[in-house]
Write an enzyme that holds these catalytic residues in place. Structure first.
Site, PDB file in Angstrom:
ATOM      1  N   GLY A   9       0.860  -1.175   0.000  1.00  0.00           N
ATOM      2  CA  GLY A   9       0.000   0.000   0.000  1.00  0.00           C
ATOM      3  C   GLY A   9       0.894   1.222   0.000  1.00  0.00           C
ATOM      4  CG  ASP A  12      -0.447   8.089   6.688  1.00  0.00           C
ATOM      5  OD1 ASP A  12      -0.150   7.624   7.799  1.00  0.00           O
ATOM      6  OD2 ASP A  12      -1.111   9.134   6.550  1.00  0.00           O
ATOM      7  N   GLY A  14      -0.821   1.788   6.896  1.00  0.00           N
ATOM      8  CA  GLY A  14      -0.860   0.845   8.010  1.00  0.00           C
ATOM      9  C   GLY A  14      -0.047  -0.417   7.828  1.00  0.00           C
ATOM     10  CE  LYS A  15       3.956   0.327   3.427  1.00  0.00           C
ATOM     11  NZ  LYS A  15       3.215   1.600   3.655  1.00  0.00           N
ATOM     12  CB  SER A  16       4.889  -0.407  10.226  1.00  0.00           C
ATOM     13  OG  SER A  16       5.864  -0.140   9.233  1.00  0.00           O
ATOM     14  CG  ASP A  86       7.644  -2.943   8.153  1.00  0.00           C
ATOM     15  OD1 ASP A  86       6.772  -3.012   7.262  1.00  0.00           O
ATOM     16  OD2 ASP A  86       7.752  -1.960   8.916  1.00  0.00           O
ATOM     17  CD  GLU A  87       9.565   0.698   5.963  1.00  0.00           C
ATOM     18  OE1 GLU A  87       9.412   0.873   4.736  1.00  0.00           O
ATOM     19  OE2 GLU A  87       9.012   1.408   6.816  1.00  0.00           O
ATOM     20  CB  ALA A  88       9.682  -6.137   1.864  1.00  0.00           C
TER      21      ALA A  88
END
Length: 217
Positions: A9, A12, A14-16, A86-88
């Site tokens: 997405g 902002d 909501g991934k993390s 995360d932050e892939a």
């Protein structure tokens, strides 16, 4: 069967938060996971959510080898049931291939979270490889909004409040907060129309107060 998941997405969206919730859900059932991140806004070796949630993580640099890390941990008696990544988008294509190998050869679930495109609307190499290899890809249902109220689809970078479309692909920053002065480097989510026009919230406010009409070029 283990799978390689990719949740994506805009900034902002909501991934993390979802990454941390996914880890919580699996840990609550007695599963043991490892958490990874790269260039998080909170600093190295930390995964953070804009809701104020934090968790320690392994920092992924370009030389990091997921396969070697997992195999070494397992052969030394450690336990790993799943990976949270995360932050892939900042991972290299080779690292994404290592994650796919972990799923296929070691039967461990891998959950990746990241954005697809940079501030220039170009795919990140890590995100592109995930699109090609993931067993499941899901666009997050929590939609970030452009200042105009439309669904935000693009990530814009600003420098001293001015939107830019050239520069290094990876520069750490965060989404600007309403009512606060712009950071030297910050990000803003925009719809495609306003990203193309370079019309950020601050610039839209400025031109709306000026006698000239909005630029449509």
């Amino acid at each position: 069967m283990a799978e390689l998941h990719f949740y994506t997405g805009t900034m902002d969206s909501g991934k993390s938060t979802l990454a941390l919730q996914t880890n919580h859900n699996h840990a609550a059932r007695g599963r043991v996971g490892r958490i990874f991140t790269s260039h998080d806004r909170a600093g190295q070796a930390t995964i953070s959510s804009r809701l104020g949630l934090f968790h320690d993580a392994e920092e992924v640099v370009d030389e990091f080898d997921f396969w070697q890390f997992v195999v070494t941990t397992l052969t030394q008696g450690g336990r790993i049931d799943y990976l949270i990544c995360d932050e892939a988008q900042f991972y290299t294509a080779l690292q994404i291939e290592q994650l796919a190998k972990i799923v296929d050869e070691l039967q461990l679930d891998v959950f990746c979270f990241g954005i697809l495109t940079d501030f220039r609307t170009r795919l990140f190499p890590g995100a592109a490889r995930l699109v090609e290899l993931a067993d499941r890809m899901q666009v997050l249902q929590v939609e970030a909004l452009c200042w105009c109220g439309k669904r935000a689809t693009h990530n814009a970078r600003t420098e001293d409040g001015v939107m830019v479309t050239e520069g290094d692909q990876v520069v750490v920053g965060d989404v600007e907060q309403t009512g606060q002065p712009p950071a030297e480097v910050a990000y803003e989510v925009l719809c495609r129309q306003h990203h193309r026009r370079k019309l950020t919230a601050a610039r839209a406010k400025a031109v709306s107060m000026a006698p000239e009409p909005l630029p449509f070029g």
